[in-house]
Structures are given as C-alpha cells and as structure tokens.
Enzyme design. Structure first.
Site, short mmCIF file in Angstrom:
data_model
loop_
_atom_site.label_atom_id
_atom_site.label_comp_id
_atom_site.label_asym_id
_atom_site.label_seq_id
_atom_site.Cartn_x
_atom_site.Cartn_y
_atom_site.Cartn_z
CD GLU A 1 -11.54 -5.16 -18.35
OE1 GLU A 1 -10.91 -5.89 -17.58
OE2 GLU A 1 -12.37 -5.58 -19.20
CE LYS B 1 -19.38 -1.29 -25.51
NZ LYS B 1 -19.09 -2.20 -26.60
NE ARG C 1 -18.28 -10.68 -24.50
CZ ARG C 1 -19.18 -10.31 -23.59
NH1 ARG C 1 -20.12 -9.41 -23.89
NH2 ARG C 1 -19.15 -10.82 -22.37
#
Length: 248
Positions: A63, A65, A70
């Site tokens: 995936e 990054k 976050r």
C-alpha cells in the site's frame, strides 16, 4: 484473552487489573472496542526493501505510504469523532473529515487512515503543511480553504455492530471496500509471494513518482494489533542517496 485485549485497547495493565479486582469480569466490558472511544493504532516495523518484506510476509498487500497525519475516525449515527494516533480529539479542526465520514454508507464504524493535503495538481503537499493544518485551532474555515485535507483510509476496526480486529486483514479490507469508495481508500496492489516482487517494486516506483514516501507491506492473514508494532506491517522507504562528494 479478554484481559490482553483490554490492555491493548485501553493502555496500562494496572487500570484493567484494578477494574477486574474491584468489579469482577463484567468490568472488561469497559475495555472493549467501542465506537466513539479511540484505541491506539497498529504500528509498523521497517524493511530494507519490497523484496525482503514480501519474502517475510508471503501473501500481502503493498500500500502507498502517505506522509500525512494518522487518524482514527469514529462514526455513530450523525456523530463523528476524529482522533490522532496519540488519541487527541481533533474533530473540530477537520470539518472535511467529518463531512466525508457522514457521506459513507454505514452509520456505525471505526476507520483507520491518514489525512493529507494535496496541491492543485493532485500531488501531496509537504508534511509540514499538512501537520500545520491539523495542528491549527484558529479560524478553521479559513485554514480549510487554504490547506484542505483529504482522508485516505486503509483499515476498518468496526463496522455496523461488529468488531473486526481479529479478522485477517484480507477480510477487514473487504469490509473497508464495501464501506469506503475507492478514491477515499489508499492505493494498493496484492502480492501472493516472491513471483510478484517485480510488480510490487514497480508499484513502489510509481508511488514515489506520485510524490509519496514509500509503501507499507501488510500480511493479508494478520489481525489488527492495536497499539503494538507488529511484524505483520513492514514499511519500505528508500534511503536518500548520500550527498555528492562523499563524506563531507
């Protein structure tokens, strides 16, 4: 068992132990995964290359990054809460994230992802710009106009009335795909094993060309380990070349 889960979801063992001693097994209900109560995110170790990560993990997702912030997004009916990886509530600072969560089809869920700001050409702005926007409490409407952020999700911890932490990542992602449309999900490719390493390496090169910082390679079989760095997620970020002229 349940005590380990309580510690994972709520932090110190002492708090869980005291509640158990004081109230008995029913106290563990307080430490269950609950929409609206944030939990620490799952963390990644690093690997030196995509090849190393795929060889270690076997069947995996590779995936993008994103170099963003976050976030864990909780929705319960019309109520949305947005938390940072340290569990701070930043809902009021990110109206775009609330709006995006309210557009999704489910009405009770916990999503894991990043918020990131893109420029007019669709390339990521610097981490500093995204972080500055997320950290800004003043004049949110003006900040949102100047540095809009987009949520990009890569995991789901709960959906409807079902806790999904123990499911393998492949199954959690199937729930995520039903809930979140593709433009709001992180880009990914799947690798079944060593034969798919060249395709995974091309995906990394494409990700870097799009302005992102690397990839996270994730075991398709692994559960979600809240608050712990698990060997099931491996980050691959290219090391920048040394400055010209060798060691200055």
């Amino acid at each position: 068992g349940d005590v380990g889960r309580g510690v994972m979801l709520s932090g110190p063992l002492q708090a869980v132990a005291e509640a158990l001693l004081g109230e008995g097994p029913d106290a563990l209900d307080r430490f269950r995964l609950t929409v609206g109560r944030p939990v620490l995110p799952m963390l990644a170790h690093s690997a030196s290359s995509v090849a190393e990560a795929v060889q270690k993990l076997g069947a995996c997702a590779v995936e993008e990054k994103l170099d963003g912030i976050r976030v864990q997004v909780h929705r319960d009916g019309d109520t949305v809460r947005v938390h940072t990886r340290t569990l701070d509530d930043i809902t009021a600072r990110l109206p775009e994230v609330t709006a995006a969560a309210l557009e999704l089809s489910g009405d009770r869920f916990i999503l894991d992802g990043e918020v990131i700001s893109f420029d007019a050409a669709g390339r990521p702005r610097s981490f500093q710009e995204t972080a500055g926007r997320v950290g800004s409490r003043a004049d949110v409407a003006r900040a949102a106009e100047q540095v809009p952020v987009s949520p990009v999700f890569f995991d789901v911890l709960a959906a409807d009335d079902r806790e999904l932490l123990d499911l393998p990542f492949a199954e959690r992602h199937a729930h995520l795909a039903r809930l979140v449309p593709e433009p709001m999900r992180v880009r990914r490719t799947l690798a079944e094993g060593p034969g798919d390493i060249p395709a995974a390496q091309r995906f990394l090169a494409d990700t870097l060309a799009r302005g992102h910082e690397g990839v996270v390679v994730k075991s398709l079989a692994a559960p979600y380990s809240a608050g712990r760095p698990g060997a099931a997620w491996l980050t691959v970020k290219p090391v920048p070349p040394p400055p010209l002229g060798g060691l200055a």
